[in-house]
Design a protein around this motif. Structure first.
Motif, PDB file in Angstrom:
ATOM      1  N   ASP A  48       3.554  15.881  14.984  1.00  0.00           N
ATOM      2  CA  ASP A  48       4.686  14.959  14.801  1.00  0.00           C
ATOM      3  C   ASP A  48       4.195  13.511  14.874  1.00  0.00           C
ATOM      4  OD1 ASP A  48       6.392  17.107  14.625  1.00  0.00           O
ATOM      5  OD2 ASP A  48       7.069  16.992  16.709  1.00  0.00           O
ATOM      6  N   ALA A  49       3.318  13.260  15.863  1.00  0.00           N
ATOM      7  CA  ALA A  49       2.792  11.902  16.037  1.00  0.00           C
ATOM      8  C   ALA A  49       1.954  11.486  14.828  1.00  0.00           C
ATOM      9  CB  ALA A  49       1.971  11.815  17.316  1.00  0.00           C
ATOM     10  N   LEU A  50       1.114  12.415  14.325  1.00  0.00           N
ATOM     11  CA  LEU A  50       0.300  12.110  13.145  1.00  0.00           C
ATOM     12  C   LEU A  50       1.177  11.866  11.917  1.00  0.00           C
ATOM     13  CD1 LEU A  50      -2.566  14.727  13.613  1.00  0.00           C
ATOM     14  CD2 LEU A  50      -2.809  12.237  13.727  1.00  0.00           C
ATOM     15  N   GLU A  51       2.244  12.658  11.808  1.00  0.00           N
ATOM     16  CA  GLU A  51       3.164  12.505  10.686  1.00  0.00           C
ATOM     17  C   GLU A  51       3.870  11.151  10.762  1.00  0.00           C
ATOM     18  OE1 GLU A  51       5.338  15.982   8.392  1.00  0.00           O
ATOM     19  OE2 GLU A  51       6.272  15.580  10.328  1.00  0.00           O
ATOM     20  N   ALA A  52       4.331  10.801  11.972  1.00  0.00           N
ATOM     21  CA  ALA A  52       5.002   9.512  12.157  1.00  0.00           C
ATOM     22  C   ALA A  52       4.042   8.361  11.866  1.00  0.00           C
ATOM     23  CB  ALA A  52       5.548   9.402  13.581  1.00  0.00           C
ATOM     24  N   LYS A  53       2.794   8.530  12.312  1.00  0.00           N
ATOM     25  CA  LYS A  53       1.779   7.502  12.051  1.00  0.00           C
ATOM     26  C   LYS A  53       1.557   7.353  10.545  1.00  0.00           C
ATOM     27  CE  LYS A  53      -3.128   6.452  12.819  1.00  0.00           C
ATOM     28  NZ  LYS A  53      -4.430   7.017  13.247  1.00  0.00           N
ATOM     29  N   GLY A  54       1.466   8.488   9.839  1.00  0.00           N
ATOM     30  CA  GLY A  54       1.279   8.453   8.388  1.00  0.00           C
ATOM     31  C   GLY A  54       2.455   7.799   7.686  1.00  0.00           C
ATOM     32  N   GLN A  55       3.689   8.099   8.162  1.00  0.00           N
ATOM     33  CA  GLN A  55       4.872   7.493   7.554  1.00  0.00           C
ATOM     34  C   GLN A  55       4.902   5.990   7.803  1.00  0.00           C
ATOM     35  OE1 GLN A  55       7.920   9.853   9.410  1.00  0.00           O
ATOM     36  NE2 GLN A  55       7.773  11.509   7.905  1.00  0.00           N
ATOM     37  N   LEU A  56       4.508   5.592   9.030  1.00  0.00           N
ATOM     38  CA  LEU A  56       4.459   4.163   9.348  1.00  0.00           C
ATOM     39  C   LEU A  56       3.416   3.463   8.484  1.00  0.00           C
ATOM     40  CD1 LEU A  56       5.314   1.759  11.102  1.00  0.00           C
ATOM     41  CD2 LEU A  56       3.578   2.467  12.782  1.00  0.00           C
ATOM     42  N   GLU A  57       2.238   4.097   8.357  1.00  0.00           N
ATOM     43  CA  GLU A  57       1.188   3.512   7.521  1.00  0.00           C
ATOM     44  C   GLU A  57       1.638   3.411   6.063  1.00  0.00           C
ATOM     45  OE1 GLU A  57      -2.187   5.963   8.203  1.00  0.00           O
ATOM     46  OE2 GLU A  57      -2.758   4.962  10.077  1.00  0.00           O
ATOM     47  N   ALA A  58       2.362   4.446   5.596  1.00  0.00           N
ATOM     48  CA  ALA A  58       2.854   4.426   4.213  1.00  0.00           C
ATOM     49  C   ALA A  58       3.860   3.292   4.023  1.00  0.00           C
ATOM     50  CB  ALA A  58       3.492   5.769   3.865  1.00  0.00           C
ATOM     51  N   MET A  59       4.733   3.104   5.027  1.00  0.00           N
ATOM     52  CA  MET A  59       5.724   2.032   4.942  1.00  0.00           C
ATOM     53  C   MET A  59       5.042   0.665   4.962  1.00  0.00           C
ATOM     54  SD  MET A  59       9.034   1.385   7.392  1.00  0.00           S
ATOM     55  CE  MET A  59       8.025   0.934   8.818  1.00  0.00           C
ATOM     56  N   GLN A  60       4.068   0.523   5.871  1.00  0.00           N
ATOM     57  CA  GLN A  60       3.343  -0.749   5.949  1.00  0.00           C
ATOM     58  C   GLN A  60       2.555  -1.009   4.665  1.00  0.00           C
ATOM     59  OE1 GLN A  60       1.156   0.087   9.533  1.00  0.00           O
ATOM     60  NE2 GLN A  60       2.621  -0.986  10.845  1.00  0.00           N
ATOM     61  N   HIS A  61       1.965   0.056   4.108  1.00  0.00           N
ATOM     62  CA  HIS A  61       1.219  -0.072   2.858  1.00  0.00           C
ATOM     63  C   HIS A  61       2.155  -0.495   1.729  1.00  0.00           C
ATOM     64  CE1 HIS A  61      -0.975   1.232  -0.768  1.00  0.00           C
ATOM     65  NE2 HIS A  61      -2.056   0.963  -0.064  1.00  0.00           N
ATOM     66  N   ALA A  62       3.352   0.109   1.690  1.00  0.00           N
ATOM     67  CA  ALA A  62       4.323  -0.241   0.646  1.00  0.00           C
ATOM     68  C   ALA A  62       4.740  -1.701   0.767  1.00  0.00           C
ATOM     69  CB  ALA A  62       5.546   0.670   0.750  1.00  0.00           C
ATOM     70  N   GLN A  63       4.898  -2.179   2.013  1.00  0.00           N
ATOM     71  CA  GLN A  63       5.245  -3.592   2.219  1.00  0.00           C
ATOM     72  C   GLN A  63       4.115  -4.501   1.746  1.00  0.00           C
ATOM     73  OE1 GLN A  63       6.095  -3.558   6.416  1.00  0.00           O
ATOM     74  NE2 GLN A  63       8.260  -3.076   6.129  1.00  0.00           N
ATOM     75  N   LEU A  64       2.865  -4.094   2.029  1.00  0.00           N
ATOM     76  CA  LEU A  64       1.709  -4.879   1.586  1.00  0.00           C
ATOM     77  C   LEU A  64       1.648  -4.926   0.066  1.00  0.00           C
ATOM     78  CD1 LEU A  64      -0.995  -6.361   2.056  1.00  0.00           C
ATOM     79  CD2 LEU A  64      -2.095  -4.112   2.169  1.00  0.00           C
ATOM     80  N   VAL A  65       1.824  -3.778  -0.566  1.00  0.00           N
ATOM     81  CA  VAL A  65       1.805  -3.713  -2.026  1.00  0.00           C
ATOM     82  C   VAL A  65       2.891  -4.613  -2.606  1.00  0.00           C
ATOM     83  CG1 VAL A  65       2.269  -2.199  -4.004  1.00  0.00           C
ATOM     84  CG2 VAL A  65       0.770  -1.421  -2.166  1.00  0.00           C
ATOM     85  N   SER A  66       4.098  -4.509  -2.023  1.00  0.00           N
ATOM     86  CA  SER A  66       5.222  -5.310  -2.505  1.00  0.00           C
ATOM     87  C   SER A  66       4.922  -6.801  -2.381  1.00  0.00           C
ATOM     88  CB  SER A  66       6.486  -4.953  -1.722  1.00  0.00           C
ATOM     89  OG  SER A  66       7.565  -5.745  -2.121  1.00  0.00           O
ATOM     90  N   THR A  67       4.326  -7.193  -1.246  1.00  0.00           N
ATOM     91  CA  THR A  67       4.011  -8.612  -1.020  1.00  0.00           C
ATOM     92  C   THR A  67       2.952  -9.106  -2.001  1.00  0.00           C
ATOM     93  OG1 THR A  67       4.551  -8.402   1.322  1.00  0.00           O
ATOM     94  CG2 THR A  67       3.209 -10.289   0.679  1.00  0.00           C
ATOM     95  N   LEU A  68       1.864  -8.334  -2.139  1.00  0.00           N
ATOM     96  CA  LEU A  68       0.774  -8.761  -3.017  1.00  0.00           C
ATOM     97  C   LEU A  68       1.190  -8.788  -4.483  1.00  0.00           C
ATOM     98  CD1 LEU A  68      -2.236  -6.909  -1.350  1.00  0.00           C
ATOM     99  CD2 LEU A  68      -1.759  -9.356  -1.297  1.00  0.00           C
ATOM    100  N   LEU A  69       1.906  -7.740  -4.922  1.00  0.00           N
ATOM    101  CA  LEU A  69       2.342  -7.725  -6.316  1.00  0.00           C
ATOM    102  C   LEU A  69       3.443  -8.750  -6.548  1.00  0.00           C
ATOM    103  CD1 LEU A  69       2.294  -3.911  -7.186  1.00  0.00           C
ATOM    104  CD2 LEU A  69       0.530  -5.641  -7.571  1.00  0.00           C
ATOM    105  N   GLY A  70       4.183  -9.063  -5.471  1.00  0.00           N
ATOM    106  CA  GLY A  70       5.203 -10.095  -5.577  1.00  0.00           C
ATOM    107  C   GLY A  70       4.603 -11.452  -5.904  1.00  0.00           C
ATOM    108  N   THR A  71       3.378 -11.715  -5.415  1.00  0.00           N
ATOM    109  CA  THR A  71       2.713 -12.980  -5.764  1.00  0.00           C
ATOM    110  C   THR A  71       2.377 -13.020  -7.252  1.00  0.00           C
ATOM    111  OG1 THR A  71       0.476 -12.158  -5.281  1.00  0.00           O
ATOM    112  CG2 THR A  71       1.696 -13.133  -3.461  1.00  0.00           C
ATOM    113  N   LEU A  72       2.111 -11.839  -7.836  1.00  0.00           N
ATOM    114  CA  LEU A  72       1.835 -11.800  -9.280  1.00  0.00           C
ATOM    115  C   LEU A  72       3.108 -12.070 -10.080  1.00  0.00           C
ATOM    116  CD1 LEU A  72      -0.550  -8.706  -9.647  1.00  0.00           C
ATOM    117  CD2 LEU A  72      -1.163 -11.112  -9.342  1.00  0.00           C
TER     118      LEU A  72
END
Length: 559
Positions: free
Chosen positions: A255-279
């Motif tokens: 459960d903890a690994l799954e939650a960690k993966g979901q958090l990382e996926a959410m953080q990654h999506a935010q990073l992608v959104s921010t970086l592509l938003g600059t484009l």
């Protein structure tokens, strides 16, 4: 070994799910916790269970079931520790089928004389009690059809993927509850129900239950005659407790690994959104070049997931149709002249009787323009620069021609996934005849963005529009796949009950129109960059394949 590799396994595609399966598999094979020589062996536990059943049979509380023949050593699914025993599930677990009742006798509200009734949709990872039926208590034939604490509820009739799904009764929020005819209740005797749950959720048991089920058109059924003989690995009673404690501990880690993966996926999506938003915030090709350099510093981090590459590809389309992807050339004939030529050509075709004059299109207001255009570009209505070439014909006259339907087209990419003939598609209703160079666009569920530019003639589903472009057809396809077009689709979809884009709405869509020469430069640049995206996807798939093979090797080594 399992603990030291849990994080590595969890990062592989579907890794946490495989990890959960591995934990259960090791548990029921006697490999998850050490055996204790002081434990009373399972054979003694089995004698106690049989003695208890004999007493209940003698008291006429329980009916005697037919004994299942023992399996030979060659037939046993896997080897067990010396203190364990293989038994038929029906020897150690009682099975009760659910109640039946007429469809018009169920309600969603509780009332006097009615009892809460579970159905298949309530059997999830745990029992979901918030969407129950209530039926008259008289439909219960026996008191053993009342739900009890620690019962295991099994879906006995469901789709092939879901049949045999189980959940444990941990609490009963109603005074009484029963269960419907598509369910069964399994009541372990002198066995920890949490251990029985672990067995029933292993890939071993799931595959046996699915393979032994009888299949109708859409429903698989598990009969009692198939369920009772299921070979059940029985450990000593005290070892069951140790197994359950260890399984629960490791599942919490999952459960903890799954939650960690979901958090990382959410953080990654935010990073992608921010970086592509600059484009996408770039106002000119020169500004885009500067912003691209900043994004390129995070390239490996940015593009290590398929959804990030998808987002990059959509960003490229947005930049393309806004006039930011390639520089403008002052020598290009402006789009206003292109529109005049298109208008003149349409007038010629109308005069020749080759096309009909459409309804006048309203001028484009400032509120309809989502962004500013470069010099030389113009806003146009879709109906000004393209026409829908409806031409319904009988499939019987074109059996050897290619046939295209929405299911043949990949979502959002403009790629054709499937090649088939009219005969192979086995269609009988009229289809549109299309020609090379036309764009086929699905008007059903248009937010899926299913469109393709064809270089052959054939028939397409009546749920599609064959579109004749008066621009560079590749550019128009890019616009159809882009976010500015999809935003208009979303508005049009919300105006109708069924997700469908009607012709009147489509022709009124706005299109950003570059000079014809620039359209060609845009298409060339986007094609080049999309090839890069294809390469990135390939490299990512190869890396994930290596991860998956490594995870599989670790699973096999642990098992």
């Amino acid at each position: 070994m399992l603990l030291s590799n849990m994080e590595l396994l969890a990062t592989a595609p579907g890794g946490v799910a495989k990890l959960r399966e591995l934990i259960l598999t090791l548990a029921v094979q006697g490999k998850l916790v050490p055996q204790d020589p002081a434990d009373e062996p399972a054979s003694v536990l089995l004698q106690k269970i049989r003695a208890e059943k004999d007493r209940l049979i003698a008291a006429k509380i329980l009916k005697r079931e037919k004994n299942e023949p023992a399996l030979s050593d060659e037939e046993l699914p896997f080897e067990l520790p010396a203190s364990w025993s293989w038994v038929a599930l029906g020897e150690v677990i009682d099975i009760v089928r659910g109640i039946t009742f007429p469809a018009n006798q169920k309600t969603k509200e509780a009332a006097a004389g009615r009892i809460a009734c579970l159905r298949t949709s309530n059997v999830q990872q745990t029992i979901e009690w918030d969407d129950l039926l209530f039926v008259d208590r008289s439909f219960m034939g026996r008191e053993d059809q009342l739900i009890q604490h620690h019962d295991i509820v099994m879906s006995m009739a469901n789709s092939r993927e879901l049949v045999g799904k189980v959940a444990l009764i941990e609490h009963i929020p109603h005074a009484e509850a029963t269960f419907g005819g598509f369910l069964g209740v399994l009541r372990p005797r002198k066995i920890d129900p949490r251990y029985a749950m672990a067995v029933l959720r292993t890939p071993y048991a799931r595959s046996l239950l699915i393979d032994s089920s009888s299949q109708t058109t859409n429903i698989a059924n598990i009969s009692l005659t198939k369920l009772r003989p299921l070979q059940f690995p029985l450990p000593p009673a005290t070892e069951q407790l140790r197994i359950v404690a260890r399984v629960e501990e490791l599942m919490r880690l999952c459960d903890a690994l799954e939650a960690k993966g979901q958090l990382e996926a959410m953080q990654h999506a935010q990073l992608v959104s921010t970086l592509l938003g600059t484009l996408t915030a770039s106002a000119t090709p020169e500004e885009l070049a500067d912003n691209w350099q900043r994004v390129a510093q995070h390239y490996d981090l940015l593009l290590d997931r398929p959804e990030a590459i998808d987002a990059l590809e959509q960003t490229l389309l947005q930049l393309a149709v806004r006039g930011v992807l390639v520089p403008q050339d002052p020598a290009d004939e402006p789009a206003s002249v292109l529109l005049q030529k298109i208008r003149a050509e349409k007038d010629r075709l109308i005069a020749a009787g080759q096309i009909k004059r459409g309804k006048p299109l309203a001028p484009i207001t400032d509120e309809e323009k989502p962004f500013a255009l470069p010099v030389g570009w113009e806003w146009a209505r879709f109906g000004q620069i393209a026409s829908i070439a409806s031409n319904l014909v009988s499939p019987a006259l074109h059996l050897n021609k290619r046939q295209v339907a929405p299911d043949c087209i990949e979502k959002g990419t403009g790629r054709l996934l499937q090649k088939r003939t009219v005969a192979q598609a086995e269609i009988v209703s009229p289809n549109h005849f299309f020609k090379p160079g036309q764009i086929l666009y699905s008007k059903i569920r248009p937010s899926l963005s299913k469109a393709v530019l064809v270089d052959f003639e054939g028939l397409c589903s009546a749920d599609m529009y064959p579109i004749e472009s008066m621009l560079n057809s590749d550019f128009l396809l890019m616009y159809i796949l882009s976010r500015p077009f999809l935003n208009q689709v979303s508005i049009a979809e919300n105006r109708v009950k069924m997700p469908k884009l009607n012709q009147e709405a489509l022709v009124a869509f706005t299109v950003s129109l570059p000079p014809l020469a620039e359209q060609s430069r845009i298409v060339a640049r986007v094609t080049e960059l999309r090839r890069l995206c294809v390469d990135l996807r390939q490299r990512l798939a190869e890396r994930q394949s290596v991860q998956a093979r490594l995870a599989e090797a670790l699973v096999q080594a642990a098992a």
